[in-house]
Design a protein around this motif. Structure first.
Motif, short mmCIF file in Angstrom:
data_model
loop_
_atom_site.label_atom_id
_atom_site.label_comp_id
_atom_site.label_asym_id
_atom_site.label_seq_id
_atom_site.Cartn_x
_atom_site.Cartn_y
_atom_site.Cartn_z
N LEU A 160 37.65 47.34 39.85
CA LEU A 160 38.50 47.99 40.87
C LEU A 160 39.93 47.81 41.36
O LEU A 160 40.58 48.42 41.73
CB LEU A 160 37.96 47.94 42.52
N TYR A 161 40.08 47.03 41.71
CA TYR A 161 41.58 46.27 41.78
C TYR A 161 41.78 44.46 41.43
O TYR A 161 40.96 43.59 41.98
CB TYR A 161 42.56 46.33 43.24
N TYR A 162 43.07 43.93 41.54
CA TYR A 162 43.12 42.77 41.44
C TYR A 162 44.47 42.12 42.81
O TYR A 162 44.81 42.74 43.18
CB TYR A 162 44.18 41.95 40.46
N GLU A 163 43.42 41.98 43.57
CA GLU A 163 43.89 41.11 45.58
C GLU A 163 44.71 39.53 45.52
O GLU A 163 43.77 39.04 45.07
CB GLU A 163 43.01 41.24 46.13
N PRO A 164 45.62 39.71 44.96
CA PRO A 164 46.68 38.36 45.60
C PRO A 164 46.07 37.98 46.33
O PRO A 164 45.44 38.04 47.58
CB PRO A 164 47.73 38.08 44.65
N PHE A 165 46.26 35.67 46.80
CA PHE A 165 45.81 35.31 47.62
C PHE A 165 47.43 35.26 48.25
O PHE A 165 48.63 35.36 47.43
CB PHE A 165 45.54 33.86 46.94
N VAL A 166 47.81 34.87 49.88
CA VAL A 166 48.77 35.00 50.31
C VAL A 166 48.86 33.76 51.50
O VAL A 166 47.61 34.05 51.97
CB VAL A 166 49.25 36.02 51.02
N ALA A 167 49.88 32.72 51.25
CA ALA A 167 48.90 31.38 52.02
C ALA A 167 49.78 32.03 53.72
O ALA A 167 50.44 32.79 53.40
CB ALA A 167 50.79 30.47 51.38
N PRO A 264 52.58 34.35 37.82
CA PRO A 264 52.18 35.31 37.78
C PRO A 264 50.53 34.39 39.51
O PRO A 264 50.49 33.06 39.50
CB PRO A 264 50.96 34.86 36.49
N LYS A 265 51.05 35.47 39.79
CA LYS A 265 50.06 35.20 41.28
C LYS A 265 48.76 34.99 41.66
O LYS A 265 47.61 36.15 40.97
CB LYS A 265 50.22 36.43 42.14
N PRO A 266 48.08 34.21 41.82
CA PRO A 266 46.94 33.90 42.02
C PRO A 266 45.72 34.53 42.84
O PRO A 266 46.29 35.54 44.02
CB PRO A 266 46.33 32.23 42.65
N GLU A 305 46.43 36.17 38.23
CA GLU A 305 45.74 34.75 36.83
C GLU A 305 44.60 34.94 38.00
O GLU A 305 44.39 34.65 39.52
CB GLU A 305 46.95 33.48 37.37
N ILE A 306 43.61 35.52 37.61
CA ILE A 306 42.27 35.94 38.37
C ILE A 306 41.74 34.33 38.35
O ILE A 306 41.62 33.72 37.64
CB ILE A 306 41.38 36.45 37.88
N ILE A 307 41.42 34.07 39.91
CA ILE A 307 41.15 32.69 39.89
C ILE A 307 38.96 33.08 40.35
O ILE A 307 39.15 33.92 41.18
CB ILE A 307 41.34 31.68 41.65
N SER A 308 38.39 32.32 39.27
CA SER A 308 36.90 32.78 39.23
C SER A 308 35.75 32.39 40.79
O SER A 308 36.65 31.41 41.49
CB SER A 308 36.42 32.05 38.81
N PRO A 309 35.31 33.13 41.67
CA PRO A 309 34.98 33.57 42.50
C PRO A 309 33.70 32.10 42.60
O PRO A 309 32.96 31.37 43.36
CB PRO A 309 34.49 34.38 42.86
#
Length: 313
Positions: A160-167, A264-266, A305-309
């Motif tokens: 559906l979408y890619y959602e970045p991590f934000v610190a 590339p944003k995680p 950059e996709i981080i695996s769950p």
């Protein structure tokens, strides 16, 4: 044998109890027991070992259950075929959403969906990923929204979408004045995490493993909500990471503490997932189209950059 009898067999196989299975099937226990006995007599085999507590499947019973699932699914597909031919999008649809997605995504699409498809009765529940996978495989969910990839051969995924991590970094932290941060700026000893069972937690652990640290001594403070993690960070107890959509409604004073990663944003991959038999695919497509329509304006990030769950050993 009948489809109804097979459904009774599947209920007992799942609940390992005739009384509970009868309740779930909305019939009396004697009725369910009699129908299962009839199918056993017709096949001249014992499907269940009733001497065990809880009731167990026999060896041939397990094979019968596996085939029964296929038969029941294919029988349900007949109604799907009719609905699609008529262009009818309606009926009951059971959807689950993981806790770190539900509060932000559901309000974005739910009103649009029910207005566009008023004949669909959405039954929505909040479940973690492990619960979702179990319910999808047992036929108790039609679809779910979760973080992927899950690498499960029985489940299909549509991104559906890619959602970045934000610190989220408080003012007294050394990285607060940086315009953007790198993953290497993270101090894994001070990151505040959600409790075990949340895939967002697993994503952060996977992200930090790339730094080559031993996580055993890290993450001593854990919470059940992002709001609590933010308050703990403001108290000087560390920093935390948030999913991008969760940051959009933060008060201005908190938004000033957000630091985006350099490209590339995680990011996490959020998908619509469902069994590969694709039952009710016409409703699944309607749901996907509705969510895609509302999410485009909220998330425009491409270089991620996709981080695996998946938990890494």
């Amino acid at each position: 044998m009948t489809i109804t009898q097979l459904k009774y067999v599947l209920a007992v196989a799942e609940h390992k109890n005739f009384t509970l299975a009868a309740e779930k099937c909305f019939v009396t226990q004697p009725t369910l027991s009699m129908q299962i006995q009839k199918i056993e007599e017709e096949l001249a085999v014992q499907i269940f070992d009733r001497t065990k507590k809880p009731i167990q499947l026999t060896e041939i019973g397990q094979k019968i259950v596996n085939q029964s699932k296929n038969i029941v699914n294919e029988a349900d597909r007949i109604q799907d075929i009719v609905d699609q031919q008529k262009g009818f999008i309606g009926g009951e649809f059971r959807l689950a959403i993981i806790p770190t997605v539900m509060p932000t995504l559901l309000p974005m699409f739910l009103n649009n969906f029910i207005k566009k498809y008023p004949k669909v009765k959405l039954i929505i529940e909040e479940l973690n990923t492990a619960e979702i996978i179990t319910k999808l495989k047992n036929g108790h969910l039609d679809a779910a929204i979760a973080v992927t990839p899950l690498e499960d051969e029985k489940i299909k995924e549509i991104v559906l979408y890619y959602e970045p991590f934000v610190a989220y970094i408080p003012e007294n932290h050394q990285s607060f004045h940086k315009k953007e941060i790198e993953v290497s700026d993270l101090n894994v000893n001070e990151i505040l995490l959600l409790q075990d069972g949340h895939c967002f937690r697993d994503g952060i652990l996977n992200l930090c493993k790339n730094l080559g640290h031993d996580e055993k001594s890290h993450f001593q403070i854990e919470s059940g909500s992002f709001e609590t993690l933010i308050k703990l960070a403001d108290e000087g107890l560390g920093t935390t990471l948030l999913p991008y959509l969760h940051t959009l409604d933060l008060p201005t004073k908190d938004a000033l503490k957000l630091k985006h990663f350099a490209e590339p944003k995680p990011a996490r991959e959020v998908s619509l997932i469902f069994p590969k038999n694709e039952l009710k695919i016409h409703i699944i497509d309607a749901l996907r189209n509705t969510i895609s329509g509302v999410i485009k304006g909220a998330i425009t990030f491409q270089n991620v950059e996709i981080i695996s769950p998946l938990q890494k050993k």
